[in-house]
Motif scaffolding. Sequence first.
Motif, mmCIF file in Angstrom:
data_model
loop_
_atom_site.group_PDB
_atom_site.id
_atom_site.type_symbol
_atom_site.label_atom_id
_atom_site.label_comp_id
_atom_site.label_asym_id
_atom_site.label_seq_id
_atom_site.Cartn_x
_atom_site.Cartn_y
_atom_site.Cartn_z
ATOM 1 N N LYS A 208 0.860 -1.189 0.000
ATOM 2 C CA LYS A 208 0.000 0.000 0.000
ATOM 3 C C LYS A 208 0.891 1.232 0.000
ATOM 4 N N ASN A 209 0.362 2.366 -0.390
ATOM 5 C CA ASN A 209 1.105 3.628 -0.327
ATOM 6 C C ASN A 209 2.491 3.475 -0.933
ATOM 7 N N VAL A 210 2.542 2.975 -2.127
ATOM 8 C CA VAL A 210 3.839 2.602 -2.696
ATOM 9 C C VAL A 210 4.559 3.761 -3.385
ATOM 10 N N GLU A 211 3.852 4.900 -3.538
ATOM 11 C CA GLU A 211 4.443 5.920 -4.414
ATOM 12 C C GLU A 211 5.813 6.418 -3.948
ATOM 13 N N ASN A 212 6.056 6.406 -2.611
ATOM 14 C CA ASN A 212 7.347 6.933 -2.153
ATOM 15 C C ASN A 212 8.402 5.853 -1.934
ATOM 16 N N SER A 213 8.087 4.622 -2.231
ATOM 17 C CA SER A 213 9.060 3.558 -2.004
ATOM 18 C C SER A 213 10.227 3.681 -2.983
HETATM 19 C C1 LIG Z 1 4.915 10.724 -0.537
HETATM 20 O O1 LIG Z 1 5.714 11.862 -0.420
HETATM 21 C C2 LIG Z 1 4.996 13.095 -0.589
HETATM 22 C C3 LIG Z 1 6.011 14.213 -0.568
HETATM 23 O O2 LIG Z 1 6.861 14.091 0.523
HETATM 24 C C4 LIG Z 1 3.972 13.214 0.523
HETATM 25 O O3 LIG Z 1 3.221 14.398 0.373
HETATM 26 C C5 LIG Z 1 3.034 12.006 0.464
HETATM 27 O O4 LIG Z 1 2.137 12.045 1.540
HETATM 28 C C6 LIG Z 1 3.829 10.716 0.535
HETATM 29 N N1 LIG Z 1 2.933 9.600 0.325
HETATM 30 C C7 LIG Z 1 2.838 8.598 1.205
HETATM 31 C C8 LIG Z 1 1.842 7.544 0.876
HETATM 32 O O5 LIG Z 1 3.510 8.520 2.211
#
Ligand SMILES: *[C@@H]1O[C@H](CO)[C@@H](O)[C@H](O)[C@H]1NC(C)=O
Length: 588
Positions: A208-213
Amino acid sequence: MGSTLHRYLGNLAYVVVLLEGIWGYQMFQEIIPNGEIVPHPCKANIWRGVGHKMVLGGGERNQFGLDFSTAGKQWTKALCQLDSDGDGKTNGEELGDPHCLWTKGQSPSRSSGLSHPGVCEPVNSTLCEVKNFWVSCQKEEFKCDAINQNETKNVTVRFPVTEIPPKETTYKCMIFDLPQDGDYHLVATEAIIDNVNAMHHIIVYGCKNVENSTIPLNEPYDCDMLPGGGCSDIIGLWQVGVTGECHHEISGFRIGVNGYKRAAFEVHWNNPALLNGTTDSSGLTFYYTSKHRQYDAGALLFGQVYLYIPPNEKAVTALAACPGDCTRKVMKDNIYITFAFNHMHYLGIHQRIEVWRNGSKVQNVTFDEKYMYDNPVIYRFDNPIEVRPGDELRTTCIFKSTSRYKTTTYGMDTSKEMCLAIIAYYPKDNFALATCHQWNSISTCDWEKDVIQGCRHKDILNITIPESAAIYRSVTENCAPLGKCQKECVGIVKETKQHPCFQGDMDKLQRMKAVTTQDPALKNKLMDFFAALDSCNFELALEAKGLDDLNTSCTTSSDGIKVCSRAGPVFTIQPLLLFSSFAFLKFL
Ligand SMILES: *[C@@H]1O[C@H](CO)[C@@H](O)[C@H](O)[C@H]1NC(C)=O
Ligand SMILES: *[C@@H]1O[C@H](CO)[C@@H](O)[C@H](O)[C@H]1NC(C)=O
Ligand SMILES: *[C@@H]1O[C@H](CO)[C@@H](O)[C@H](O)[C@H]1NC(C)=O
Ligand SMILES: *[C@@H]1O[C@H](CO)[C@@H](O)[C@H](O)[C@H]1NC(C)=O
Ligand SMILES: *[C@@H]1O[C@H](CO)[C@@H](O)[C@H](O)[C@H]1NC(C)=O
Ligand SMILES: *[C@@H]1O[C@H](CO)[C@@H](O)[C@H](O)[C@H]1NC(C)=O
Ligand SMILES: *[C@@H]1O[C@H](CO)[C@@H](O)[C@H](O)[C@H]1NC(C)=O
Ligand SMILES: *[C@@H]1O[C@H](CO)[C@@H](O)[C@H](O)[C@H]1NC(C)=O
Ligand SMILES: *[C@@H]1O[C@H](CO)[C@@H](O)[C@H](O)[C@H]1NC(C)=O
């Protein structure tokens, strides 16, 4: 260490009880060296009935079984020096007793690199093919109606060929994309096991929430219990002895545009012989369908990390439970269990999972009368089992440690033990951990704080910190772990037990941290510390009763209960268990 806790913990708690031998079935396994761990020549299994043609024993004997019988069902020098299966290795060499010195109850000279004394190996050599016509190396077929349905698609993901390090236990993870061209239910998984000797399990985690991995896809990397990268929801699982998973037709794990878009494998390789240069490229085939089932499935895993199994016991019982007040907190509404299985390691002999309601058992979920690590029973429920908020989910594990000379604790290595229940259920959202749980008097959210109940809990077991090092030293230098209470120890432990970190729930928390420490060297130190800290418990209890040692004669029964008599009343003191225990929950 704090983060380790978060991984394991829900609120909850129960007792580890030591029981006397109810499972004392005598087996020939104990009469030959390493008899309980003789490997199958071509499958990731233990050959239980070493003297028989059937893996699980019974029926016709193999040549080793015939020779064993001729030798009077004893491990004689002659039997040891014989090469029953005619593959050029003596029975002693195959079973880890090359010099024929072993006697019952002793430690064989080695317990790795074993082979079968009754099966010619390597099984497919020209010599052995003839002799082994009765040995089956065929993979069992995976049966699941859903995989033959029109709408069902499949995708296969495997590790690239990866070297297995010469270590007993290795965890590797790999993150990969799931199909994203539609909205699917994952309905089955089938295992593709490349290296049957090394593979112990594969867990598939939805991410889940993979975008920052930042973890690169499709590349194996070292990992611990969890893959990281936002992948923490179990959606598939394979362990030794299983061909695949086929979900109940009422539910499936949601993947694709409205579900998990990525998943991670976590594989556990076993390499107790520390072989160099072996490789693996196992994986799974995922079967998924656009024809949605009625519910999204969820999976959960719970069990006991406070395992403390003394050697040479016929039966040691561990309990793990999520009692009524626990299920009331974690469940929004009823759940229905469709699938379950038990997991222990080699010492496990019995396991069951039960649902209790208002103090009585309402349902068996699993019941492995005789648990076998390499032949797990998968329980599928055509009529899914209802669990209501307020019910208790209880797992009982029984271990037999007559083959061990040292205490066995919780751990991921197969030489350590586990007591785990694995369950699939629906609807997924009815079971959810709130952000904080109360664990006895401690809220799990407080774990983030530096000080709880007067204890600097993040520092107390960090023996690089001077104050902690001083406590560690004074206890370990004055007290003997698991030994006799030393006079100089009494005062030290009395004082240490006054410390806020070693009282009540904080004390339990430290002990759990010790048990779940990943670094083996540090873990040993901490276990010794707590054993030393407890080495005068009995004497302190006597003192609290106003008695002294001099006129008191005590005997300890096999279940650890000391019975003492004086010129006067007889009294008993229950053993103060090193780990009073509680269970953990992990949610998926
Ligand atoms: C991913 O990083 C962005 C920028 O730091 C942040 O706004 C976002 O909440 C992060 N997403 C998750 C799922 O942690
Ligand atoms: C025996 O099996 C192994 C592993 O499956 C294979 O690599 C080897 O080539 C086989 N040998 C023979 C003689 O068939
Ligand atoms: C499967 O596909 C065939 C051919 O398209 C069709 O005749 C059949 O009805 C389908 N079966 C199901 C169960 O949808
Ligand atoms: C997987 O799907 C392909 C078509 O994409 C099909 O040819 C193949 O038979 C399927 N495999 C299994 C094991 O069902
Ligand atoms: C594996 O390789 C290492 C380093 O080369 C060596 O020390 C070790 O003995 C080897 N192990 C085996 C089982 O051959
Ligand atoms: C649970 O299983 C055991 C063993 O099969 C059986 O004796 C017992 O009656 C079962 N209990 C329930 C409530 O089904
Ligand atoms: C237990 O019994 C009480 C009183 O009979 C009832 O209200 C409650 O719902 C029962 N608990 C469960 C989990 O069914
Ligand atoms: C132990 O304390 C030292 C010094 O404060 C710190 O650098 C280290 O990260 C701590 N170790 C753990 C496991 O918390
Ligand atoms: C031990 O018991 C004997 C006889 O009962 C008694 O005479 C003696 O005083 C006792 N000693 C202690 C230290 O209590």
